[in-house]
Design an enzyme around this catalytic site. Structure first.
Site, PDB file in Angstrom:
ATOM      1  N   ASN A 111      41.667  45.034  41.775  1.00  7.81           N
ATOM      2  CA  ASN A 111      42.215  43.503  42.428  1.00  7.81           C
ATOM      3  C   ASN A 111      43.427  43.862  42.971  1.00  7.81           C
ATOM      4  O   ASN A 111      43.975  43.069  44.024  1.00  7.81           O
ATOM      5  CB  ASN A 111      42.174  42.587  41.596  1.00  7.81           C
ATOM      6  CG  ASN A 111      43.577  42.826  40.587  1.00  7.81           C
ATOM      7  OD1 ASN A 111      43.737  43.767  39.792  1.00  7.81           O
ATOM      8  ND2 ASN A 111      44.027  41.767  40.224  1.00  7.81           N
ATOM      9  N   HIS A 112      44.379  44.802  42.732  1.00  8.92           N
ATOM     10  CA  HIS A 112      45.674  45.001  43.362  1.00  8.92           C
ATOM     11  C   HIS A 112      45.497  45.821  44.573  1.00  8.92           C
ATOM     12  O   HIS A 112      46.456  46.143  45.260  1.00  8.92           O
ATOM     13  CB  HIS A 112      46.807  45.312  42.374  1.00  8.92           C
ATOM     14  CG  HIS A 112      47.360  44.685  41.623  1.00  8.92           C
ATOM     15  ND1 HIS A 112      48.539  43.951  41.877  1.00  8.92           N
ATOM     16  CD2 HIS A 112      46.654  44.026  40.367  1.00  8.92           C
ATOM     17  CE1 HIS A 112      48.645  43.133  40.894  1.00  8.92           C
ATOM     18  NE2 HIS A 112      47.829  43.111  40.107  1.00  8.92           N
ATOM     19  N   HIS A 235      42.020  46.331  34.096  1.00 12.24           N
ATOM     20  CA  HIS A 235      42.584  45.033  34.713  1.00 12.24           C
ATOM     21  C   HIS A 235      43.157  44.121  33.645  1.00 12.24           C
ATOM     22  O   HIS A 235      43.982  43.063  34.120  1.00 12.24           O
ATOM     23  CB  HIS A 235      41.202  44.155  35.033  1.00 12.24           C
ATOM     24  CG  HIS A 235      41.369  42.770  35.906  1.00 12.24           C
ATOM     25  ND1 HIS A 235      42.434  42.753  36.712  1.00 12.24           N
ATOM     26  CD2 HIS A 235      41.083  41.708  35.505  1.00 12.24           C
ATOM     27  CE1 HIS A 235      42.380  41.773  37.146  1.00 12.24           C
ATOM     28  NE2 HIS A 235      41.466  41.006  36.448  1.00 12.24           N
TER      29      HIS A 235
END
Length: 266
Positions: A111-112, A235
């Site tokens: 997600n980053h 995550h």
């Protein structure tokens, strides 16, 4: 020569990695990623690593402990930047290995690995300080082309985030378009953002404000329907570097020890 020194560990200073070298590395890596499917299918043995999040020396420690490619094969579960102070060095080294040994180094998107997240959580400022905004945008183009899921021998699903209520067959992952930014909802978003939650049954709202949480029953049902032995994801910071869930049908890996210098994870 600059990248050779980075690979050897002789120098870990982003300011001494020239703009031209980084741009060329990004362009080459983009081509390699686009030559791969969104769903990577690999054989064992392979070493799976969780988030390293800009902790360059932790990455070097892993490579020294296990052994470098091409002698050893790796699958990283995303989360290469934001957090530690050496996101450029960390990401550049992994991209270098990917370009040199595309069948021994596999890098999934987390997600980053997006413009929106890296703009806020540190990578943008790091790249701007050392080089330019244009260089950061080139890294973001790489992010938009990375695969998001892997299968090891058809039995171990590897992903950065977690499951999605929309995922019912693997062709859905294979058909995801690229290049693509991370949307606010949907299958791609869930694969990068969702989290397990032992306190719920079924699907729930995620405290992150994005995607969902899912209970042990969801994991059990998905593993059974897809013929899997294990779901491997990252995550989340976990104290011992790994944490099982749902009767050991899911494991969370996090490979940046002492995350940000404030967490006591190992």
């Amino acid at each position: 020569e600059e990248l050779r020194r980075l690979q050897s560990g002789e120098r870990a200073d982003a300011k001494q990695l020239s703009y031209d070298v980084l741009i060329k590395l990004c362009l080459l890596a983009t081509q390699v990623f686009l030559s791969e499917p969104m769903l990577i299918e690999v054989d064992s043995p392979i070493t799976i690593c969780g988030n390293v999040r800009g902790h360059y020396h932790e990455l070097q420690r892993i490579l020294n402990l296990v052994g470098e490619p091409p002698a050893n094969r790796y699958l990283f579960l995303g989360g290469y930047v934001d957090g530690g102070l050496q996101g450029i060095e960390t990401l550049s080294l992994l991209l270098l290995y990917k370009v040199k040994y595309p069948h021994e180094m596999f890098l999934l998107r987390g997600n980053h690995e997006s413009a929106s997240m890296s703009r806020i959580y540190g990578f943008f400022d790091e790249v701007k300080r050392c080089h330019s905004i244009k260089c950061w945008k080139q890294f973001c183009q790489v992010f938009n082309c990375m695969p998001v899921c892997a299968l090891i021998r058809g039995k171990i699903m590897c992903v950065s985030g977690g499951l999605s209520p929309e995922l019912h067959h693997w062709d859905q992952v294979r058909s995801l378009p690229r290049p693509v930014d991370v949307p606010d909802s949907g299958l791609l978003c869930d694969l990068l953002w969702s989290d397990p939650d032992s306190g719920i049954t079924g699907w729930g709202d995620n405290d992150r404000g994005v995607s969902y949480t899912f209970g042990e029953d969801v994991v059990a049902s998905f593993v059974d329907s897809m013929g899997l032995d294990l779901i491997c994801r990252s995550h989340q910071v976990v104290e011992d570097g790994y944490e099982f869930f749902a009767n050991r049908k899911l494991v969370t890996l996090f490979s940046a020890a002492n995350f940000k210098g404030s967490s006591e994870n190992r």
